[in-house]
Design a protein around this motif. Structure first.
Motif, mmCIF file in Angstrom:
data_model
loop_
_atom_site.group_PDB
_atom_site.id
_atom_site.type_symbol
_atom_site.label_atom_id
_atom_site.label_comp_id
_atom_site.label_asym_id
_atom_site.label_seq_id
_atom_site.Cartn_x
_atom_site.Cartn_y
_atom_site.Cartn_z
ATOM 1 N N ALA A 24 55.682 -104.731 -104.956
ATOM 2 C CA ALA A 24 54.303 -104.943 -105.421
ATOM 3 C C ALA A 24 53.858 -106.372 -105.140
ATOM 4 N N ALA A 25 54.742 -107.345 -105.358
ATOM 5 C CA ALA A 25 54.393 -108.745 -105.103
ATOM 6 C C ALA A 25 54.068 -108.977 -103.625
ATOM 7 N N LEU A 26 54.715 -108.214 -102.755
ATOM 8 C CA LEU A 26 54.464 -108.320 -101.315
ATOM 9 C C LEU A 26 53.326 -107.398 -100.864
ATOM 10 N N GLU A 27 52.759 -106.661 -101.828
ATOM 11 C CA GLU A 27 51.681 -105.706 -101.566
ATOM 12 C C GLU A 27 52.071 -104.664 -100.521
ATOM 13 N N LEU A 28 53.318 -104.208 -100.593
ATOM 14 C CA LEU A 28 53.765 -103.159 -99.685
ATOM 15 C C LEU A 28 53.188 -101.831 -100.155
ATOM 16 N N PRO A 29 52.644 -101.040 -99.255
ATOM 17 C CA PRO A 29 52.042 -99.757 -99.632
ATOM 18 C C PRO A 29 53.113 -98.673 -99.820
ATOM 19 N N ILE A 30 53.768 -98.733 -100.968
ATOM 20 C CA ILE A 30 54.891 -97.836 -101.230
ATOM 21 C C ILE A 30 54.725 -97.189 -102.592
ATOM 22 N N ASP A 31 54.997 -95.889 -102.639
ATOM 23 C CA ASP A 31 55.114 -95.151 -103.890
ATOM 24 C C ASP A 31 56.598 -94.865 -104.085
ATOM 25 N N PHE A 32 57.102 -95.142 -105.274
ATOM 26 C CA PHE A 32 58.515 -94.950 -105.552
ATOM 27 C C PHE A 32 58.721 -93.723 -106.431
ATOM 28 N N ILE A 138 64.485 -105.098 -99.574
ATOM 29 C CA ILE A 138 63.059 -105.426 -99.546
ATOM 30 C C ILE A 138 62.667 -105.973 -98.182
ATOM 31 N N GLN A 139 63.513 -106.820 -97.597
ATOM 32 C CA GLN A 139 63.237 -107.334 -96.258
ATOM 33 C C GLN A 139 63.158 -106.197 -95.238
ATOM 34 N N ALA A 140 64.043 -105.215 -95.372
ATOM 35 C CA ALA A 140 64.021 -104.063 -94.472
ATOM 36 C C ALA A 140 62.716 -103.284 -94.642
ATOM 37 N N LEU A 141 62.290 -103.074 -95.898
ATOM 38 C CA LEU A 141 61.019 -102.390 -96.141
ATOM 39 C C LEU A 141 59.844 -103.179 -95.553
ATOM 40 N N THR A 142 59.861 -104.476 -95.730
ATOM 41 C CA THR A 142 58.794 -105.327 -95.199
ATOM 42 C C THR A 142 58.722 -105.205 -93.690
ATOM 43 N N TYR A 143 59.866 -105.173 -93.045
ATOM 44 C CA TYR A 143 59.924 -105.089 -91.581
ATOM 45 C C TYR A 143 59.248 -103.815 -91.060
ATOM 46 N N ILE A 144 59.349 -102.736 -91.813
ATOM 47 C CA ILE A 144 58.725 -101.477 -91.399
ATOM 48 C C ILE A 144 57.224 -101.651 -91.217
ATOM 49 N N PHE A 145 56.602 -102.483 -92.020
ATOM 50 C CA PHE A 145 55.155 -102.628 -92.003
ATOM 51 C C PHE A 145 54.648 -103.740 -91.078
ATOM 52 N N GLU A 146 55.545 -104.444 -90.408
ATOM 53 C CA GLU A 146 55.099 -105.510 -89.503
ATOM 54 C C GLU A 146 54.523 -104.933 -88.225
#
Length: 146
Positions: A24-32, A138-146
């Protein structure tokens, strides 16, 4: 694009909240989504639906049917599974969920300490990524959205 991520693993620590807060802090568009985190509800759901069972074995079997139903539905709808092998609790459910993710052909990020490398070596080879910390996941998730 939004992703749905299934968080598989023990329900006794707050690792899920840590992942959710960091995403959420990184504003990743993810539903858990994930397993039932209310341990008593998870253990008693069979009797809540089917009524009192004759003994603990039947009670566990009834609860397992509904927990497996819930897990399979949510995991199959997920785009990705993160499975955390923690240090404190027995990890049988985590192993089962991570293996189910592989069987369902779901991308899998495995979080496990280096100390568990040997015990989880085959599962790590089936995962799409194996990391040692929540921050690395979290870094792996962030990478998906780059």
């Amino acid at each position: 694009m939004r992703l749905t991520v299934y968080l598989a693993g023990e329900i006794h620590t707050n690792w899920r909240n840590e992942i959710k807060e960091k995403a959420a802090a990184l504003e990743l568009p993810i539903d858990f989504v994930g397993p039932m985190e209310d341990h008593d509800r998870s253990d008693n759901i069979g009797e809540e639906i089917l009524g009192e069972q004759p003994n603990a074995i039947f009670k566990d079997a009834a609860a397992s049917n509904f927990n497996n139903l819930r897990t399979e539905i949510l995991m199959k709808k997920a785009d990705l599974v993160i499975a955390l092998f923690g240090e404190q609790y027995k990890q049988w459910n985590t192993a089962m969920d991570a293996s189910a993710a592989v069987a369902f052909d779901k991308p899998l990020i495995l979080i496990r300490q280096e100390a568990h490398h040997h015990a989880l070596k085959e599962l790590s080879r089936k995962a799409h990524a194996t990391v040692e910390t929540v921050d690395q996941a979290i870094q792996a998730l962030t990478y998906i959205f780059e």
